[in-house]
Design a protein around this motif. Structure first.
Motif, PDB file in Angstrom:
ATOM      1  N   VAL A   1       0.934  -1.251   0.289  1.00  0.00           N
ATOM      2  CA  VAL A   1      -0.133  -0.156   0.092  1.00  0.00           C
ATOM      3  C   VAL A   1       0.882   1.105  -0.054  1.00  0.00           C
ATOM      4  O   VAL A   1       1.781   1.241   0.929  1.00  0.00           O
ATOM      5  CB  VAL A   1      -0.749  -0.040   1.166  1.00  0.00           C
ATOM      6  N   PRO A   2       0.751   2.147  -0.909  1.00  0.00           N
ATOM      7  CA  PRO A   2       1.569   3.356  -0.918  1.00  0.00           C
ATOM      8  C   PRO A   2       1.158   4.187  -0.006  1.00  0.00           C
ATOM      9  O   PRO A   2       0.166   4.328   0.218  1.00  0.00           O
ATOM     10  CB  PRO A   2       1.331   3.980  -2.652  1.00  0.00           C
ATOM     11  N   THR A   3       2.200   4.887   0.855  1.00  0.00           N
ATOM     12  CA  THR A   3       1.812   5.498   2.021  1.00  0.00           C
ATOM     13  C   THR A   3       2.455   7.155   1.681  1.00  0.00           C
ATOM     14  O   THR A   3       2.099   7.988   2.740  1.00  0.00           O
ATOM     15  CB  THR A   3       2.319   4.973   3.402  1.00  0.00           C
ATOM     16  N   ARG A   4       3.223   7.300   0.765  1.00  0.00           N
ATOM     17  CA  ARG A   4       3.967   8.564   0.502  1.00  0.00           C
ATOM     18  C   ARG A   4       3.739   9.034  -0.638  1.00  0.00           C
ATOM     19  O   ARG A   4       3.713   8.356  -1.675  1.00  0.00           O
ATOM     20  CB  ARG A   4       5.309   8.559   1.058  1.00  0.00           C
ATOM     21  N   PRO A   5       3.207  10.278  -0.913  1.00  0.00           N
ATOM     22  CA  PRO A   5       2.765  11.263   0.235  1.00  0.00           C
ATOM     23  C   PRO A   5       1.713  10.611   0.790  1.00  0.00           C
ATOM     24  O   PRO A   5       0.952  10.233   0.114  1.00  0.00           O
ATOM     25  CB  PRO A   5       2.671  12.462  -0.585  1.00  0.00           C
ATOM     26  N   ALA A   6       1.481  11.046   2.278  1.00  0.00           N
ATOM     27  CA  ALA A   6       0.152  10.592   2.886  1.00  0.00           C
ATOM     28  C   ALA A   6      -0.996  11.393   2.136  1.00  0.00           C
ATOM     29  O   ALA A   6      -0.897  12.532   1.775  1.00  0.00           O
ATOM     30  CB  ALA A   6       0.187  11.025   4.423  1.00  0.00           C
ATOM     31  N   ARG A   7      -2.158  10.750   2.025  1.00  0.00           N
ATOM     32  CA  ARG A   7      -3.236  11.405   1.499  1.00  0.00           C
ATOM     33  C   ARG A   7      -4.354  10.540   2.233  1.00  0.00           C
ATOM     34  O   ARG A   7      -4.168   9.484   2.833  1.00  0.00           O
ATOM     35  CB  ARG A   7      -3.309  11.111  -0.022  1.00  0.00           C
ATOM     36  N   PRO A   8      -5.623  11.119   2.081  1.00  0.00           N
ATOM     37  CA  PRO A   8      -6.837  10.597   2.897  1.00  0.00           C
ATOM     38  C   PRO A   8      -7.235   9.190   2.386  1.00  0.00           C
ATOM     39  O   PRO A   8      -6.855   8.994   0.806  1.00  0.00           O
ATOM     40  CB  PRO A   8      -8.064  11.433   2.583  1.00  0.00           C
ATOM     41  N   ALA A   9      -7.355   8.225   3.140  1.00  0.00           N
ATOM     42  CA  ALA A   9      -7.906   7.071   2.792  1.00  0.00           C
ATOM     43  C   ALA A   9      -8.766   6.841   1.736  1.00  0.00           C
ATOM     44  O   ALA A   9      -8.775   5.917   1.007  1.00  0.00           O
ATOM     45  CB  ALA A   9      -8.377   6.468   4.153  1.00  0.00           C
ATOM     46  N   ALA A  10      -9.724   7.917   1.698  1.00  0.00           N
ATOM     47  CA  ALA A  10     -10.867   8.057   0.667  1.00  0.00           C
ATOM     48  C   ALA A  10     -10.180   7.960  -0.835  1.00  0.00           C
ATOM     49  O   ALA A  10     -10.903   7.606  -1.588  1.00  0.00           O
ATOM     50  CB  ALA A  10     -11.769   9.346   0.920  1.00  0.00           C
ATOM     51  N   THR A  11      -8.890   8.150  -0.709  1.00  0.00           N
ATOM     52  CA  THR A  11      -8.411   8.535  -2.142  1.00  0.00           C
ATOM     53  C   THR A  11      -7.642   7.270  -2.515  1.00  0.00           C
ATOM     54  O   THR A  11      -7.345   7.296  -3.948  1.00  0.00           O
ATOM     55  CB  THR A  11      -7.491   9.751  -2.256  1.00  0.00           C
ATOM     56  N   HIS A  12      -7.674   6.168  -1.860  1.00  0.00           N
ATOM     57  CA  HIS A  12      -7.167   4.962  -2.036  1.00  0.00           C
ATOM     58  C   HIS A  12      -8.063   4.105  -2.714  1.00  0.00           C
ATOM     59  O   HIS A  12      -9.173   4.073  -2.653  1.00  0.00           O
ATOM     60  CB  HIS A  12      -6.535   4.297  -1.064  1.00  0.00           C
TER      61      HIS A  12
END
Ligand SMILES: Nc1ncnc2c1ncn2[C@@H]1O[C@H](COP(=O)(O)OP(=O)(O)OP(=O)(O)O)[C@@H](O)[C@H]1O
Length: 222
Positions: free
Chosen positions: A132-143
């Motif tokens: 799971v890509p974590t950088r840059p951090a973004r809201p879970a809704a965008t995954h």
């Protein structure tokens, strides 16, 4: 290492007294990957809830390595779940505004103080392992849908639970994404010898279990 499951005389009743589930005897060794299949309304989710001490109007015994979760008071049951169980559901049930890492590490907020850093660290490691890509951090809704379900799996793994309980974990995913999730779920269970119980209608997922029980009208047929 996983925990062994022993069930005796388990009955879950509806409020009117009707039996929703009846399991006279079941022994599952530690580290087993157990699949639960059966038609809609057969009692599969009720079974999973009973294993976690979450079903109401329950009698009998559900022993995890000899500890009867049904004999524990509410607070002790909740602590047993916190310390021993990870859950994955059909819906990932994420906090949409916060990041994948914040979601995966949410159990740190409820862990004993001395374990919080380890939970946060394990959450990050699980996300990396699960791709799971974590950088840059973004809201879970965008995954994506597949990533969101792997975030939910990372959240379940962050406390390093010996028991993993999954209720229709692939039901909202397309075939390829479901297979990736199944790889991740089974890989995570195998890597640490966890006991895995999966309720599913997905024949491809069920086929990968060590043992499969079919529920019909609240009763098990092997
Ligand atoms: N609190 C309750 N009171 C009365 N009936 C209930 C209660 N909880 C569940 N049931 C009924 O028990 C049966 C089993 O429900 P359960 O959710 O365990 O089935 P399931 O096999 O998981 O079904 P599905 O595959 O559709 O999710 C259903 O007929 C359901 O309506």
């Amino acid at each position: 290492m996983g925990l062994a499951l022993t069930i005796t005389d388990l009955v879950v009743e509806a409020s009117g007294g009707r039996h929703l589930l009846s399991v006279p005897q079941l022994d599952v060794p530690a580290g087993c990957h157990l699949g639960i299949s059966g038609p809609s309304g057969a009692g599969k989710s009720t079974f999973l809830h009973a294993l976690a001490g979450l079903a109401r109007r329950t009698s009998g015994h559900v022993l995890w390595d000899g500890c009867d979760i049904l004999a524990l008071r509410q607070g002790a049951r909740a602590r047993f779940r916190r310390d021993h169980m990870g859950f994955v559901f059909q819906d990932p049930l994420l906090f949409e505004e916060i990041s994948a890492l914040a979601n995966a590490g949410v159990a740190a907020a409820f862990a004993p103080r001395r374990r919080r850093a380890a939970v946060t660290l394990a959450a990050g490691e699980a996300l990396t392992t699960l791709g799971v890509p974590t950088r840059p951090a973004r809201p879970a809704a965008t995954h994506s849908g597949g990533e969101r379900q792997r975030i939910a799996l990372a959240r379940a793994l962050a406390t390093d639970p010996p028991i993993l309980l999954a209720d229709e974990p692939t039901a909202s995913l397309d075939r390829a994404t479901a297979d990736t999730l199944a790889d991740a779920l089974l890989g995570a269970a195998r890597a640490a010898g966890r006991t895995l119980v999966v309720v599913s209608h997905d024949p491809a997922l069920i086929a990968r279990m060590d043992r499969v029980l079919t529920l019909r009208n609240g009763e098990i047929t092997e």
